[in-house]
Design an enzyme around this catalytic site. Structure first.
Site, mmCIF file in Angstrom:
data_model
loop_
_atom_site.group_PDB
_atom_site.id
_atom_site.type_symbol
_atom_site.label_atom_id
_atom_site.label_comp_id
_atom_site.label_asym_id
_atom_site.label_seq_id
_atom_site.Cartn_x
_atom_site.Cartn_y
_atom_site.Cartn_z
ATOM 1 N N SER A 47 0.799 -1.232 0.000
ATOM 2 C CA SER A 47 0.000 0.000 0.000
ATOM 3 C C SER A 47 0.829 1.278 0.000
ATOM 4 O O SER A 47 0.268 2.356 -0.211
ATOM 5 C CB SER A 47 -0.944 0.015 1.207
ATOM 6 O OG SER A 47 -1.937 -0.960 1.061
ATOM 7 N N LYS A 96 0.410 3.434 -2.922
ATOM 8 C CA LYS A 96 -0.738 4.337 -3.102
ATOM 9 C C LYS A 96 -0.333 5.809 -3.018
ATOM 10 O O LYS A 96 -1.013 6.666 -3.587
ATOM 11 C CB LYS A 96 -1.802 4.025 -2.039
ATOM 12 C CG LYS A 96 -2.420 2.641 -2.182
ATOM 13 C CD LYS A 96 -3.306 2.298 -0.990
ATOM 14 C CE LYS A 96 -3.834 0.874 -1.076
ATOM 15 N NZ LYS A 96 -4.577 0.492 0.160
ATOM 16 N N TYR A 131 -4.310 -2.274 -9.925
ATOM 17 C CA TYR A 131 -4.142 -2.185 -8.466
ATOM 18 C C TYR A 131 -3.226 -3.304 -7.948
ATOM 19 O O TYR A 131 -2.305 -3.048 -7.169
ATOM 20 C CB TYR A 131 -5.518 -2.247 -7.809
ATOM 21 C CG TYR A 131 -5.490 -2.246 -6.300
ATOM 22 C CD1 TYR A 131 -5.407 -1.057 -5.597
ATOM 23 C CD2 TYR A 131 -5.553 -3.438 -5.588
ATOM 24 C CE1 TYR A 131 -5.379 -1.045 -4.205
ATOM 25 C CE2 TYR A 131 -5.521 -3.439 -4.198
ATOM 26 C CZ TYR A 131 -5.434 -2.244 -3.516
ATOM 27 O OH TYR A 131 -5.404 -2.248 -2.146
ATOM 28 N N TYR A 142 -4.873 3.898 8.070
ATOM 29 C CA TYR A 142 -6.239 3.396 8.225
ATOM 30 C C TYR A 142 -6.792 3.791 9.586
ATOM 31 O O TYR A 142 -6.673 4.971 9.965
ATOM 32 C CB TYR A 142 -6.284 1.867 8.030
ATOM 33 C CG TYR A 142 -5.518 1.430 6.826
ATOM 34 C CD1 TYR A 142 -5.845 1.908 5.551
ATOM 35 C CD2 TYR A 142 -4.433 0.567 6.933
ATOM 36 C CE1 TYR A 142 -5.120 1.519 4.440
ATOM 37 C CE2 TYR A 142 -3.714 0.175 5.825
ATOM 38 C CZ TYR A 142 -4.061 0.663 4.585
ATOM 39 O OH TYR A 142 -3.348 0.277 3.496
ATOM 40 N N VAL A 201 1.389 -3.659 3.879
ATOM 41 C CA VAL A 201 1.226 -4.922 4.582
ATOM 42 C C VAL A 201 2.467 -5.826 4.399
ATOM 43 O O VAL A 201 2.607 -6.855 5.075
ATOM 44 C CB VAL A 201 -0.086 -5.604 4.125
ATOM 45 C CG1 VAL A 201 0.108 -6.276 2.778
ATOM 46 C CG2 VAL A 201 -0.617 -6.567 5.164
#
Lengths: 321, 321, 321, 321
Positions: free
Chosen positions: A77, A80, A205, A257, A275
């Site tokens: 991630s 991103k 993605y 998050y 992750v």
């Protein structure tokens, strides 16, 4: 941030930083409680939790590192941050009509808020938001393969390193187990917030999450965010100073998050976790920091990575607050 | 933040700041679109939306102001920054067992998350969290009257001004219409997360929200957050530097309810708003800023207050990112 | 209800019923306010809203009909009654470990509850629940094609009519626009509550929703639910009397999504609606009723279909309450 | 249901019913697993779980009973059936503008749906809905004391028994621990869906929940619902046949909170439970049944009470389906 005159990378005492990185690495390498690597795909599950690396790029382009700072890992991630940067460069602020800028208060893959908010994800760092960003990138390039190529070229540009690549085995494994993301993509499509077929968006993605980089590469790639939008190694501008500040703001409020508030409270730096056990943090004006330890805490963030950043920010006085 | 050597208040060019404040004030005073004052209680509803004031306290204790910086207004939820500071001083980190540190992603008075999370409010700045903080303060002082007195004494201490007081008419009006807050307090009590009767907790809460201060007083009262926890006027320590940083972090991620992410993106400073039209912002190391304009935007934050902070932060290069 | 002889269809006055059907049909055919047909797929959107048909099968096997009772239409979600019946016959009560029996209080395609309840749909009539039922059917037959064949054979058996078939154009159109259902299926799979690939489950689901039947066929097919589980035309047992009662109970509490309570209040009969404008209702011991009018109300149920059932139940004294 | 002569209580074999009640009572009295009585207030907590009683009133006014059918217990939420009946008599269908008729899918005291639905409770049997009903009753009578008196007079009228009364110790205990209900009432008030002060509404609510009745009284009081709205003992009309049917429909879909679907599936009769361990069930046209066993299951319904109804409905063929 100590808010002394030393507010740029050039003013950082290299010896102090070098010592800090060595001591933090020595301490964390000896820890027995390291968390568990992500286990949802084999390529991540079989990574040895004993790995630890850290790298710092100062805005005067000095590089410091300790541990396994050159060993590549799956950035997941953290990618991103870079796809968002690229999409803002293409779509500009119109992107914000399709994705919000608020912390979600929910787990990374929650679908609940999506229903309450009619398909507009809360922010670009939760999975649903990153799918919208991938769709925005696809809309220009037309084909998944081209879009993936474009993302890789951008990562090589900001890292100033032509060797950055995606791991096809990881991308395949993500796809094979990515039903939750498939649910999100189909849901977004049903709300009219994807312009490309869910399968294409998911393809992009899964590939950008499968990019492999080392701490040293990642610290260089993120250095433009600490340096007013300009890569300190190449001197080339990536984004405007204002956009760099704004991406940092998003990392601060949404980068972890439902653990974002806690991370801001403990570390006080904009950052984004993956992750795979990596974290990219930004010390505005001073440095970008990349850390990697594969074992995760209960929220899916690197257990020792967070601790390393907490120790480093404390020792160096690096906090934006 | 420009991250030039000028990273403390002493380095700020007073003439530049003075000019900025005058020009921003002149421009915003002339605006016709000012939003509407809060209308849920008469004392707030009848405030003239034409008011505008701004004050800045630098960490070298210089004070700058423009517009109606000396006119008192109802600080409302800005008081939550000070009750949190006081409660952390009493309860320390044990307070975090009763209230979280995450952005809520919901409106200030939402009761939904409370049910999903079994009575643990997301953070101390949403109403439910502030009620828990009020309960923590009550638990030491025993009686609502004593607790209110203690809060006022603390505000007078940080503002270095004995005239700070609560407006009893506002407190009464809050109580008369405060059924949503009564719902939250009773709910928290039913979950075992209040130790004192809901009526007592609400009494304390309504009174600290009814405190009246001017921009000049508020900027002085918040200056310790910009100055490593120490009041620059009196030199007295209020909290440790680390705690000051952490309160700033909470203001950054949670200070504007479901508009926190957007405010961080646009302004990039820790801040806390109140429904009376005030906002307190912190420029770590440099300044605290208080602005007041009674008209609100759709999320209940001061419409021109946000704009003033956006203009000021842009002109002065004040952003933590 | 005491299932004594006087409670069966034989006691119904045929002339009274015939007159009721004719008068209701005449009145409703003349209505100008008919609602709008479903517009999410062309094969449904182009159906003329002027159609109206109704058919009643009494438990003594008399058949009454009015309007276009022989014209086939897309039964859509009414098919869920039959797939549930078939799945209970295979899996028995173990099916209830994978899907609940409670009204959802939410729209037919909501994904929210699914997240809160970890992939266990509230009941077998919302889309998520019907997907689990389709998966249960697939698990026995192995291939989607075989499973679809099995469902069709069952529908032909209960309708006592070999001509029942699915419309491949409707099934294709459902698939082409079925991203919300794809989201649900992928979500269920990610929760471990599908044993077969989402695409296979969706294939079965889209095909059984695409079955085409007339009111007369549908009334015959549902008659076993009014007749203690036994088809009054063929005398063959479909399910035990107890299971028939229980399926009726599910139709009563869950048959109209978030309009189930209102339908029970107004009509008082177990029933299941479909977005094609059909409704199947059961008068236990007495009759099954099928009505069709393509225009829908705001909740996606046939506007005139509900009204027809309300008028018929009132005139004939048909309510379970 | 065709309301033909054979569907009435007169056709019930009294010997068969008498035997069924005796055998069911004998079996359930011997059970060791009885659940736990409600423990949130002392007057309920200290009730001996060994109690068991059952009473049936047939629509021909025969009364059958077994066990401790004459012992009074706290009817709690069963009272909501009667306050709803009374409020519909006053306000008519306009009541449905303030409260819905849909199953909630949530626990009895959930506040979540209230926020999503802007203060309109899902149905009159969850606590929030019953508070709106109490408010509607208050709006006519003006004072809580008068309203409580009116409710008691109505209960005496339908039970044909002047001894029905509320237990003041239970009402006081409810009030002392009723913070969740206070939260709901304040929330409803803040949404504009209460016309009277929350304290007054809560006073009425706590008192009607504190009414004490025996199974025999309760079965008589509910008999009008089984008998087309007319009390079989006195012959006096309480409500129209249509309204009786509609109240039964609400009991069927909403009478057991988030266990309503399961109860409909297992027992198939409209019914309403109370946390005191009582359940009132209606066999339309035939009988009303009251059962009492203080031990509760996990959803707060009488464990053995449900079992008794399941056994009785099975033996007598009493199901509306």
């Amino acid at each position: 941030m100590t808010h002394t005159p030393a507010q740029n990378g050039a003013a950082v005492d290299g010896t102090e930083l070098e010592t800090a990185l060595q001591e933090i690495t020595a301490e964390l390498q000896s820890r027995s409680e390291r968390g568990q690597p992500a286990d949802y795909i084999p390529p991540l599950a079989r990574v040895d939790p004993a790995h630890f690396g850290i790298a710092v790029t100062l805005t005067d382009n000095r590089l410091f590192a300790a541990g396994e700072a050159e060993m590549p890992f799956s950035i997941q991630s953290i990618s991103k941050v870079f796809t968002l940067t690229l999409a803002l460069g293409m779509a500009g602020d119109s992107l914000w009509r399709r994705v919000g800028r608020e912390p979600s208060g929910d787990a990374f893959n929650s679908i609940v808020l999506l229903e309450h908010e009619r398909g507009i994800p809360r922010n670009p760092f939760i999975n649903a938001g990153a799918l919208v960003v991938a769709d925005a990138l696809l809309s220009r390039a037309r084909a998944p393969r081209e879009t993936i190529g474009e993302i890789l070229r951008f990562l090589r540009f900001v890292a100033d390193d032509e060797s950055v690549a995606a791991d096809p085995a990881v991308a395949r494994a993500e796809k094979a187990t990515g039903h939750r993301n498939a649910a999100l993509a189909n849901y977004l499509y049903s709300c009219g917030n994807l312009n490309n077929p869910p399968d294409h968006v998911l393809g992009v993605y899964f590939h950008h999450c499968a990019v492999t980089m080392s701490c040293a590469q990642l610290a260089r790639a993120g250095a433009f965010l600490a340096n007013g939008g300009r890569n300190p190694a190449t001197g080339r501008s990536v984004v405007s100073p204002e956009r760099a500040r704004r991406i940092n703001a998003l990392m601060m409020t949404c980068g972890h998050y439902d653990g974002s508030g806690d991370f801001a409270y403990r570390v006080g730096l904009p950052s984004k976790s993956g992750v795979g056990g990596g974290i990219l943090a930004v010390v505005p004006g001073v440095a970008s920091v990349a850390v990697w330890s594969p074992g995760l805490n209960g929220q899916g963030n690197s257990l020792l990575g967070i601790e390393a950043l907490e120790m480093l920010s404390h020792r160096m006085g690096w906090s934006v607050f």
